[in-house]
Design an enzyme around this catalytic site. Structure first.
Site, PDB file in Angstrom:
ATOM      1  N   CYS A 418     118.936  21.719  57.466  1.00  0.00           N
ATOM      2  CA  CYS A 418     117.547  22.076  57.815  1.00  0.00           C
ATOM      3  C   CYS A 418     117.131  23.256  56.950  1.00  0.00           C
ATOM      4  CB  CYS A 418     117.417  22.467  59.278  1.00  0.00           C
ATOM      5  SG  CYS A 418     117.553  21.086  60.427  1.00  0.00           S
ATOM      6  N   ILE A 419     115.874  23.285  56.581  1.00  0.00           N
ATOM      7  CA  ILE A 419     115.361  24.410  55.792  1.00  0.00           C
ATOM      8  C   ILE A 419     113.947  24.692  56.257  1.00  0.00           C
ATOM      9  CG2 ILE A 419     114.587  22.886  53.921  1.00  0.00           C
ATOM     10  CD1 ILE A 419     115.277  25.207  51.976  1.00  0.00           C
ATOM     11  N   LEU A 420     113.637  25.978  56.418  1.00  0.00           N
ATOM     12  CA  LEU A 420     112.335  26.349  56.957  1.00  0.00           C
ATOM     13  C   LEU A 420     111.937  27.728  56.465  1.00  0.00           C
ATOM     14  CD1 LEU A 420     109.945  26.041  59.042  1.00  0.00           C
ATOM     15  CD2 LEU A 420     111.448  27.176  60.689  1.00  0.00           C
ATOM     16  N   GLN A 426     104.745  31.443  54.190  1.00  0.00           N
ATOM     17  CA  GLN A 426     104.619  30.259  53.344  1.00  0.00           C
ATOM     18  C   GLN A 426     103.620  30.500  52.219  1.00  0.00           C
ATOM     19  OE1 GLN A 426     103.738  26.936  55.907  1.00  0.00           O
ATOM     20  NE2 GLN A 426     105.769  26.906  56.828  1.00  0.00           N
ATOM     21  N   ARG A 428     104.242  31.692  49.346  1.00  0.00           N
ATOM     22  CA  ARG A 428     104.497  32.957  48.652  1.00  0.00           C
ATOM     23  C   ARG A 428     105.774  32.887  47.815  1.00  0.00           C
ATOM     24  NH1 ARG A 428     103.908  37.257  53.502  1.00  0.00           N
ATOM     25  NH2 ARG A 428     104.902  38.597  51.941  1.00  0.00           N
ATOM     26  N   TYR A 430     108.789  31.836  48.849  1.00  0.00           N
ATOM     27  CA  TYR A 430     110.048  31.981  49.576  1.00  0.00           C
ATOM     28  C   TYR A 430     110.763  30.637  49.751  1.00  0.00           C
ATOM     29  CZ  TYR A 430     108.731  36.778  50.729  1.00  0.00           C
ATOM     30  OH  TYR A 430     108.381  38.107  50.664  1.00  0.00           O
ATOM     31  N   LYS A 432     110.995  28.086  47.575  1.00  0.00           N
ATOM     32  CA  LYS A 432     111.802  27.827  46.376  1.00  0.00           C
ATOM     33  C   LYS A 432     112.987  28.779  46.299  1.00  0.00           C
ATOM     34  CE  LYS A 432     108.613  25.687  43.087  1.00  0.00           C
ATOM     35  NZ  LYS A 432     107.337  25.801  43.826  1.00  0.00           N
ATOM     36  N   GLU A 452     119.812  17.066  53.097  1.00  0.00           N
ATOM     37  CA  GLU A 452     119.931  15.941  54.022  1.00  0.00           C
ATOM     38  C   GLU A 452     118.586  15.262  54.187  1.00  0.00           C
ATOM     39  OE1 GLU A 452     120.638  16.114  58.597  1.00  0.00           O
ATOM     40  OE2 GLU A 452     122.625  16.056  57.666  1.00  0.00           O
ATOM     41  N   SER A 456     110.871  16.510  55.257  1.00  0.00           N
ATOM     42  CA  SER A 456     109.492  16.535  55.747  1.00  0.00           C
ATOM     43  C   SER A 456     108.541  16.472  54.559  1.00  0.00           C
ATOM     44  CB  SER A 456     109.254  17.816  56.549  1.00  0.00           C
ATOM     45  OG  SER A 456     109.381  18.947  55.707  1.00  0.00           O
ATOM     46  N   SER A 465     109.123  20.130  43.415  1.00  0.00           N
ATOM     47  CA  SER A 465     108.661  21.202  42.540  1.00  0.00           C
ATOM     48  C   SER A 465     109.840  21.980  41.976  1.00  0.00           C
ATOM     49  CB  SER A 465     107.715  22.125  43.308  1.00  0.00           C
ATOM     50  OG  SER A 465     107.296  23.200  42.514  1.00  0.00           O
TER      51      SER A 465
END
Length: 562
Positions: A418-420, A426, A428, A430, A432, A452, A456, A465
């Site tokens: 998971c990545i958030l 957001q 800005r 962060y 990447k 995984e 989303s 990107s």
């Protein structure tokens, strides 16, 4: 004339009667109805998209409707007042045909003939064995079927992707099990396609994509296909569709298989109900920010009726009032996430948190993340995971910006589960930075990685990107030797970046760079791509400095280190 006047008066009377009934709310809007709903678009203009009524509630005699806008992301779902509904185009839910229910239970799914036959055979065999032992068998329950999440990712690509690429694996919830007979058959069927003859003399005998490596990297020799790069304005050729390696573990047919027995966080939509489709938290106060959740998160039921849910920004404990939060802060000694600080540069720090050693913090972090991640499920068993929390430092402490989690042991080479990035941070850079940090860890571990699936919509855009900028950065830094055009292999790009080969090739196809020209694969960089890349890199100020990373990978296969 008299008849015409009478008919007109009757018509006007009917119209007035209908309007009066609608004004009296005699038209009952129930759950499942669809109708246009007024909302503001990005340009702050009024629009009337169709929406489905998911729930109705009455507050002090005034009805509110929870709507889901058709073909819009669930994060836009909201409670609306009756004045925003266009009742003239109301569509009532279609009545389902009465079908025999399974086991005679209301609401059960009708069983198919094949399932009934299989069930009867299983019952016959089990009853025969059970009667011989004198035992009573319980009624077998139907297993929940996995549901494909291909609709989660709607970003269009200019060319078809590889079956083993990142986009192809979006179609399946779980990766399929490898079948040796299927692999051999596929290789034999595609063998004529892998031998391309040029001018009747030269033949390419190998796949462009070699078989996937194991957990350890293999050195790149001269056995890979060489990919030449042209930096000119030559017209682009049609994209070559590359065959996947025969050992690819990603699902290529989009059919979900049995769930993995490891700690996957992929959401299983077979148990979705009306409760989990609705946001249950109105607002979250985290430090100096107030967040509007996007999706459902299983916080305790008694907290869902609060106007504001308060979280300690250091330990992420949830509290029901500001006074409880203030009392908690007098006793909470944390000023940074628990765990080891493995990276610091300027005000940016990363902390590594073991899901087993810091279980309470990990569970609270998952609850918070679930408010903004709809495609992942929530595990209270956080033991199989590591959490990497990115923070921003000031005089009051280390404030959480975002995080990503990964499995301690991943058989599919996943380096992110998971990545958030939290909404206040957001757009800005962060996101990447989190992705770049996950690949820096993979470089230290000496292996390639991939996130995984499914990703989303925002996650897919961020990864595309990052992959594009990383690969173009390498291609543009290549220098020619002895006046010849620079050459590089897919394996070498994967080795340098730690990006899995399938993701490299899908990115090259997405950018429409791969062409087949005079018997060899070439990468054509146009001026538009070069200028766009240079412009994007000028805006990318946040980068990971490998010298500031202090990280020693562990061998999690030894259970004693858990």
């Amino acid at each position: 004339m008299q008849n015409q006047r009478d008919s007109r008066s009757v018509t006007h009377f009917c119209v007035r009667l209908i309007k009066k009934k609608m004004a009296d709310h005699s038209v009952e809007i129930t759950e499942g109805c669809r109708l246009p709903v007024l909302r503001k678009n990005q340009e702050n203009e009024d629009e009337w998209p169709f929406a489905e009524i998911l729930s109705v509630k009455d507050i002090h005699g005034k009805k509110l409707y929870y709507v889901h806008y058709i073909d819009f992301n669930k994060r836009l779902d909201e409670w609306v007042t009756p004045d925003r509904l266009d009742i003239k185009k109301l569509q009532f839910p279609k009545k389902e045909a009465k079908t025999p229910m399974k086991d005679g239970l209301p609401g059960s799914r009708p069983s198919s003939p094949e399932r009934d036959v299989k069930k009867s055979l299983d019952l016959h065999v089990q009853s025969a064995s059970a009667t011989s032992r004198g035992k009573t068998l319980p009624t077998p329950k139907r297993k929940a079927e996995s549901v494909s999440l291909a609709t989660q990712v709607t970003a269009a690509t200019p060319v078809p992707s590889l079956p083993g690429s990142a986009e192809a694996s979006q179609a399946s919830v779980y990766p399929t099990m490898r079948d040796s007979s299927f692999s051999i058959k596929s290789r034999d069927e595609h063998e004529p396609l892998t031998s391309l003859t040029t001018n009747g003399t030269t033949s390419i005998q190998r796949h462009l994509i070699p078989p996937l490596p194991g957990r350890k990297r293999k050195s790149c020799g001269g056995t890979d296909e060489m990919v030449k790069m042209f930096q000119n304005n030559s017209p682009r050729c049609s994209t070559i569709y590359l065959l996947p390696g025969e050992d690819s573990q990603d699902s290529s047919d989009g059919i979900p298989s049995a769930p993995r027995m490891t700690g996957s966080l992929v959401s299983d939509r077979s148990h979705d109900d009306i409760v989990t489709r609705m946001k249950n938290i109105d607002c979250i106060e985290l430090g100096r920010h107030r967040l509007k959740p996007w999706y459902f998160s299983p916080y305790p039921q008694e907290l869902t009726s609060l106007l504001i849910l308060y979280l300690c920004e250091f330990c992420l404990k949830y509290l029901k009032s500001l006074k409880c939060l203030q009392r908690h802060l007098t006793k909470c000694n944390l000023r940074h996430p628990p765990g080891n600080e493995i990276y610091r540069k300027g005000t940016i720090s990363f902390f590594e948190i073991d899901g087993r050693k810091n279980k309470a913090y990990s569970q609270n972090l998952c609850l918070l993340a679930k408010c903004f991640l709809d495609h992942k499920t929530l595990y209270y068993d956080t033991d199989p995971f590591l959490f990497y929390v990115m923070t921003e430092y000031d005089s009051k402490g280390f404030h959480i910006v975002g995080y990503f989690s990964k499995e301690k042991e991943s058989t599919e080479d996943y380096n992110v589960a998971c990545i958030l990035t939290l909404p206040p941070y957001q757009r800005r850079g962060y996101g990447k930075l989190l992705i770049e940090f996950s690949y820096e860890l993979s470089k230290v571990e000496g292996k390639t990685g991939t996130p995984e699936k499914p990703l989303s919509d925002l996650g897919l855009l961020s990864y595309r990107s990052y992959w594009s900028q990383t690969i173009l950065e390498i291609l543009m830094d290549l220098k020619s030797e002895n006046g010849e055009r620079p050459q590089i292999t897919i394996n070498e790009i994967s080795e340098i970046t730690s990006v899995k080969k399938e993701d490299v090739i899908s990115t090259l196809q997405y950018l429409n760079l791969i062409n087949y020209y005079k018997g060899q694969y070439i990468l054509t960089l146009s001026e538009d791509i070069v200028e766009g890349h240079e412009h994007a890199m000028q805006k990318r100020h946040l980068r990971i400095d490998p010298k500031c990373l202090h990280f020693t990978p562990k061998d999690w296969s030894k259970r004693g280190k858990w």
